[in-house]
Design a protein around this motif. Structure first.
Motif, PDB file in Angstrom:
ATOM      1  N   VAL A 144      23.201 -11.804  -9.340  1.00 39.56           N
ATOM      2  CA  VAL A 144      22.427 -11.303  -8.212  1.00 39.56           C
ATOM      3  C   VAL A 144      21.348 -10.348  -8.719  1.00 39.56           C
ATOM      4  CG1 VAL A 144      22.518 -10.061  -6.021  1.00 39.56           C
ATOM      5  CG2 VAL A 144      24.447 -11.499  -6.724  1.00 39.56           C
ATOM      6  N   GLU A 145      20.109 -10.632  -8.332  1.00 38.50           N
ATOM      7  CA  GLU A 145      18.990  -9.776  -8.710  1.00 38.50           C
ATOM      8  C   GLU A 145      18.225  -9.371  -7.455  1.00 38.50           C
ATOM      9  OE1 GLU A 145      14.963  -9.820 -11.551  1.00 38.50           O
ATOM     10  OE2 GLU A 145      16.187 -11.628 -11.305  1.00 38.50           O
ATOM     11  N   PHE A 146      18.035  -8.078  -7.285  1.00 37.35           N
ATOM     12  CA  PHE A 146      17.260  -7.571  -6.157  1.00 37.35           C
ATOM     13  C   PHE A 146      15.812  -7.384  -6.597  1.00 37.35           C
ATOM     14  CE2 PHE A 146      21.607  -6.309  -5.271  1.00 37.35           C
ATOM     15  CZ  PHE A 146      21.739  -6.719  -3.950  1.00 37.35           C
ATOM     16  N   ILE A 147      14.916  -8.068  -5.913  1.00 36.36           N
ATOM     17  CA  ILE A 147      13.486  -7.993  -6.237  1.00 36.36           C
ATOM     18  C   ILE A 147      12.812  -7.021  -5.273  1.00 36.36           C
ATOM     19  CG2 ILE A 147      11.360  -9.285  -6.552  1.00 36.36           C
ATOM     20  CD1 ILE A 147      13.651 -10.182  -8.396  1.00 36.36           C
ATOM     21  N   ARG A 148      12.250  -5.943  -5.798  1.00 42.10           N
ATOM     22  CA  ARG A 148      11.485  -4.998  -4.979  1.00 42.10           C
ATOM     23  C   ARG A 148      10.003  -5.209  -5.268  1.00 42.10           C
ATOM     24  NH1 ARG A 148      15.448  -1.598  -2.366  1.00 42.10           N
ATOM     25  NH2 ARG A 148      13.666  -1.136  -1.009  1.00 42.10           N
ATOM     26  N   PHE A 149       9.213  -5.171  -4.234  1.00 43.43           N
ATOM     27  CA  PHE A 149       7.784  -5.433  -4.383  1.00 43.43           C
ATOM     28  C   PHE A 149       6.960  -4.463  -3.545  1.00 43.43           C
ATOM     29  CE2 PHE A 149       9.515  -8.011  -0.982  1.00 43.43           C
ATOM     30  CZ  PHE A 149       8.627  -7.795   0.061  1.00 43.43           C
ATOM     31  N   ASP A 150       5.779  -4.145  -4.050  1.00 43.16           N
ATOM     32  CA  ASP A 150       4.843  -3.289  -3.327  1.00 43.16           C
ATOM     33  C   ASP A 150       4.071  -4.099  -2.291  1.00 43.16           C
ATOM     34  OD1 ASP A 150       5.142  -0.707  -4.716  1.00 43.16           O
ATOM     35  OD2 ASP A 150       4.354  -1.794  -6.450  1.00 43.16           O
ATOM     36  N   TYR A 151       3.660  -3.446  -1.244  1.00 46.21           N
ATOM     37  CA  TYR A 151       2.744  -4.051  -0.278  1.00 46.21           C
ATOM     38  C   TYR A 151       1.932  -2.933   0.370  1.00 46.21           C
ATOM     39  CZ  TYR A 151       5.645  -2.580   3.709  1.00 46.21           C
ATOM     40  OH  TYR A 151       6.315  -1.839   4.653  1.00 46.21           O
ATOM     41  N   ASN A 152       0.962  -3.301   1.164  1.00 52.95           N
ATOM     42  CA  ASN A 152       0.076  -2.314   1.778  1.00 52.95           C
ATOM     43  C   ASN A 152       0.772  -1.697   2.992  1.00 52.95           C
ATOM     44  OD1 ASN A 152      -1.998  -0.839   2.971  1.00 52.95           O
ATOM     45  ND2 ASN A 152      -3.563  -2.324   2.371  1.00 52.95           N
ATOM     46  N   ILE A 153       1.559  -0.667   2.734  1.00 52.51           N
ATOM     47  CA  ILE A 153       2.331  -0.019   3.793  1.00 52.51           C
ATOM     48  C   ILE A 153       1.413   0.610   4.830  1.00 52.51           C
ATOM     49  CG2 ILE A 153       3.963   1.846   4.295  1.00 52.51           C
ATOM     50  CD1 ILE A 153       5.187   1.324   1.520  1.00 52.51           C
ATOM     51  N   GLU A 154       0.334   1.230   4.365  1.00 53.34           N
ATOM     52  CA  GLU A 154      -0.568   1.897   5.299  1.00 53.34           C
ATOM     53  C   GLU A 154      -1.223   0.919   6.270  1.00 53.34           C
ATOM     54  OE1 GLU A 154      -1.149   5.055   6.203  1.00 53.34           O
ATOM     55  OE2 GLU A 154       0.633   5.352   4.970  1.00 53.34           O
ATOM     56  N   LYS A 155      -1.554  -0.258   5.792  1.00 54.93           N
ATOM     57  CA  LYS A 155      -2.155  -1.259   6.683  1.00 54.93           C
ATOM     58  C   LYS A 155      -1.155  -1.700   7.742  1.00 54.93           C
ATOM     59  CE  LYS A 155      -4.914  -5.486   6.707  1.00 54.93           C
ATOM     60  NZ  LYS A 155      -5.594  -6.517   5.881  1.00 54.93           N
ATOM     61  N   ALA A 156       0.076  -1.889   7.333  1.00 54.71           N
ATOM     62  CA  ALA A 156       1.121  -2.277   8.284  1.00 54.71           C
ATOM     63  C   ALA A 156       1.398  -1.153   9.277  1.00 54.71           C
ATOM     64  CB  ALA A 156       2.390  -2.651   7.539  1.00 54.71           C
ATOM     65  N   ALA A 157       1.442   0.081   8.774  1.00 52.12           N
ATOM     66  CA  ALA A 157       1.694   1.230   9.650  1.00 52.12           C
ATOM     67  C   ALA A 157       0.540   1.451  10.623  1.00 52.12           C
ATOM     68  CB  ALA A 157       1.927   2.480   8.812  1.00 52.12           C
ATOM     69  N   LYS A 158      -0.689   1.273  10.145  1.00 51.68           N
ATOM     70  CA  LYS A 158      -1.863   1.465  11.001  1.00 51.68           C
ATOM     71  C   LYS A 158      -1.886   0.430  12.131  1.00 51.68           C
ATOM     72  CE  LYS A 158      -5.901   3.608  11.584  1.00 51.68           C
ATOM     73  NZ  LYS A 158      -6.568   2.797  12.602  1.00 51.68           N
ATOM     74  N   ALA A 159      -1.432  -0.787  11.831  1.00 55.05           N
ATOM     75  CA  ALA A 159      -1.384  -1.822  12.869  1.00 55.05           C
ATOM     76  C   ALA A 159      -0.439  -1.400  13.993  1.00 55.05           C
ATOM     77  CB  ALA A 159      -0.936  -3.149  12.266  1.00 55.05           C
ATOM     78  N   ILE A 160       0.650  -0.724  13.651  1.00 57.72           N
ATOM     79  CA  ILE A 160       1.572  -0.208  14.659  1.00 57.72           C
ATOM     80  C   ILE A 160       0.894   0.892  15.463  1.00 57.72           C
ATOM     81  CG2 ILE A 160       3.728   1.058  15.012  1.00 57.72           C
ATOM     82  CD1 ILE A 160       4.806  -0.384  12.509  1.00 57.72           C
ATOM     83  N   GLU A 161       0.243   1.809  14.763  1.00 59.61           N
ATOM     84  CA  GLU A 161      -0.392   2.952  15.427  1.00 59.61           C
ATOM     85  C   GLU A 161      -1.530   2.525  16.353  1.00 59.61           C
ATOM     86  OE1 GLU A 161       0.526   6.279  11.952  1.00 59.61           O
ATOM     87  OE2 GLU A 161      -1.350   5.142  11.909  1.00 59.61           O
ATOM     88  N   ASP A 162      -2.163   1.407  16.056  1.00 57.16           N
ATOM     89  CA  ASP A 162      -3.258   0.896  16.882  1.00 57.16           C
ATOM     90  C   ASP A 162      -2.770  -0.001  18.015  1.00 57.16           C
ATOM     91  OD1 ASP A 162      -5.058   2.236  15.302  1.00 57.16           O
ATOM     92  OD2 ASP A 162      -5.597   0.489  14.100  1.00 57.16           O
ATOM     93  N   SER A 163      -1.457  -0.135  18.163  1.00 57.04           N
ATOM     94  CA  SER A 163      -0.870  -0.998  19.184  1.00 57.04           C
ATOM     95  C   SER A 163      -0.067  -0.151  20.175  1.00 57.04           C
ATOM     96  CB  SER A 163       0.061  -2.019  18.522  1.00 57.04           C
ATOM     97  OG  SER A 163       1.311  -1.419  18.206  1.00 57.04           O
ATOM     98  N   PRO A 164       0.444  -0.753  21.239  1.00 59.34           N
ATOM     99  CA  PRO A 164       1.295  -0.002  22.174  1.00 59.34           C
ATOM    100  C   PRO A 164       2.713   0.276  21.661  1.00 59.34           C
ATOM    101  CG  PRO A 164       0.164  -1.808  23.300  1.00 59.34           C
ATOM    102  CD  PRO A 164       0.004  -2.033  21.826  1.00 59.34           C
ATOM    103  N   LEU A 165       3.010  -0.145  20.453  1.00 59.96           N
ATOM    104  CA  LEU A 165       4.339   0.110  19.890  1.00 59.96           C
ATOM    105  C   LEU A 165       4.555   1.607  19.664  1.00 59.96           C
ATOM    106  CD1 LEU A 165       4.561  -2.794  17.297  1.00 59.96           C
ATOM    107  CD2 LEU A 165       6.114  -2.451  19.224  1.00 59.96           C
ATOM    108  N   PRO A 166       5.802   2.064  19.679  1.00 61.21           N
ATOM    109  CA  PRO A 166       6.090   3.482  19.411  1.00 61.21           C
ATOM    110  C   PRO A 166       5.577   3.910  18.033  1.00 61.21           C
ATOM    111  CG  PRO A 166       8.011   2.395  20.355  1.00 61.21           C
ATOM    112  CD  PRO A 166       7.024   1.309  20.043  1.00 61.21           C
ATOM    113  N   ILE A 167       4.948   5.061  17.981  1.00 56.99           N
ATOM    114  CA  ILE A 167       4.378   5.582  16.727  1.00 56.99           C
ATOM    115  C   ILE A 167       5.450   5.768  15.657  1.00 56.99           C
ATOM    116  CG2 ILE A 167       3.213   7.563  15.672  1.00 56.99           C
ATOM    117  CD1 ILE A 167       1.385   5.821  17.348  1.00 56.99           C
ATOM    118  N   GLU A 168       6.677   6.067  16.078  1.00 58.23           N
ATOM    119  CA  GLU A 168       7.732   6.309  15.087  1.00 58.23           C
ATOM    120  C   GLU A 168       8.027   5.079  14.238  1.00 58.23           C
ATOM    121  OE1 GLU A 168       9.982   6.141  19.163  1.00 58.23           O
ATOM    122  OE2 GLU A 168       8.066   6.909  18.382  1.00 58.23           O
ATOM    123  N   PHE A 169       7.676   3.901  14.723  1.00 54.86           N
ATOM    124  CA  PHE A 169       7.860   2.701  13.909  1.00 54.86           C
ATOM    125  C   PHE A 169       7.020   2.763  12.638  1.00 54.86           C
ATOM    126  CE2 PHE A 169       9.125  -0.389  17.599  1.00 54.86           C
ATOM    127  CZ  PHE A 169      10.287   0.340  17.780  1.00 54.86           C
TER     128      PHE A 169
END
Length: 245
Positions: free
Chosen positions: A212-237
């Motif tokens: 078993v190997e766990f693969i961790r990878f980077d991604y654009n967290i800020e872009k994903a978080a900003k999409a939440i903040e620009d939507s009606p979703l709760p900011i805490e997400f």
């Protein structure tokens, strides 16, 4: 045999695309998804479309089944709250989610002996049940005996682990949590998926029958978080993505 397992994308397209790019760079024989394609972010339709295009076998997660019977109106698409993430899903996507199975069972013969792998989202008993690294050992063995499983793979908790326990006959059983592609909760904001390697030269009952190997990878967290903040979703997400909790 190399098998990629992933779950809990939660409509995070940024993480999903990076996971797929990493996965495509590796020699993998099979891919399975353990559910929760939707919820918490704004790209459920893109996730579902790519899953269908790739024909990835997938089971239903607890967030996926929440879409069943949901009535979407023009008002519901504008109202803030958690349900906004489900109202975004188009009709073809809803139909796809409604057909996902509860479990997938894989059966292999290794050196003439069977190896049974059970894929579930929460547990084999309930889509909402957590099977954690410290869940009572006797209870976990009971679940695996019911399912006739040598390897139990789950998601739901967003916390990756590989646990080996021994049953009453001295056989080693593997429990694997795939972590989360799009919403980690283990303090590490990197996305996660699992590579499971079945070793044909090792007899059943050996701890090494699966690697078993766990693969961790980077991604654009800020872009994903900003999409939440620009939507009606709760900011805490958005904060949950940044803090991985």
């Amino acid at each position: 045999m190399k098998i990629a397992l992933f779950s809990d994308i939660h409509a995070n397209l940024q993480a999903f695309e990076e996971m797929l790019a990493d996965l495509d760079s590796r020699p993998i024989d099979a891919v399975y998804c353990l559910g929760d394609l939707v919820g918490y972010n704004v790209w459920p339709n893109e996730i579902i479309s790519e899953m269908q295009r790739r024909k990835v076998p997938c089971i239903a997660g607890n967030h996926d089944v929440k879409v069943n019977g949901l009535i979407t109106t023009a008002t519901s698409l504008k109202e803030p709250g958690k349900k906004y993430a489900y109202h975004l899903i188009d009709e073809p996507g809803r139909k796809y989610l409604s057909t996902l199975p509860a479990h997938i069972k894989l059966e292999y013969k290794i050196d003439g002996q069977r190896l049974n792998i059970m894929l579930a989202h929460g547990s084999t008993r309930s889509i909402d049940e957590y099977v954690l690294i410290d869940t009572n050992e006797a209870y976990v063995l009971e679940l695996m005996e019911e399912a006739n499983a040598d390897v139990l793979c789950v998601g739901h908790s967003h916390k990756p682990y590989h646990r080996v326990i021994i049953d009453g006959k001295g056989n080693k059983k593997h429990i694997i949590n795939t972590g989360s592609v799009g919403k980690p909760k283990d303090g590490n904001p990197k996305g996660c998926y699992v590579l499971l390697t079945i070793e044909p030269s090792v007899s059943q009952g050996s701890e090494d029958i699966v690697a078993v190997e766990f693969i961790r990878f980077d991604y654009n967290i800020e872009k994903a978080a900003k999409a939440i903040e620009d939507s009606p979703l709760p900011i805490e997400f958005a904060d949950m993505l940044r803090q991985a909790k």
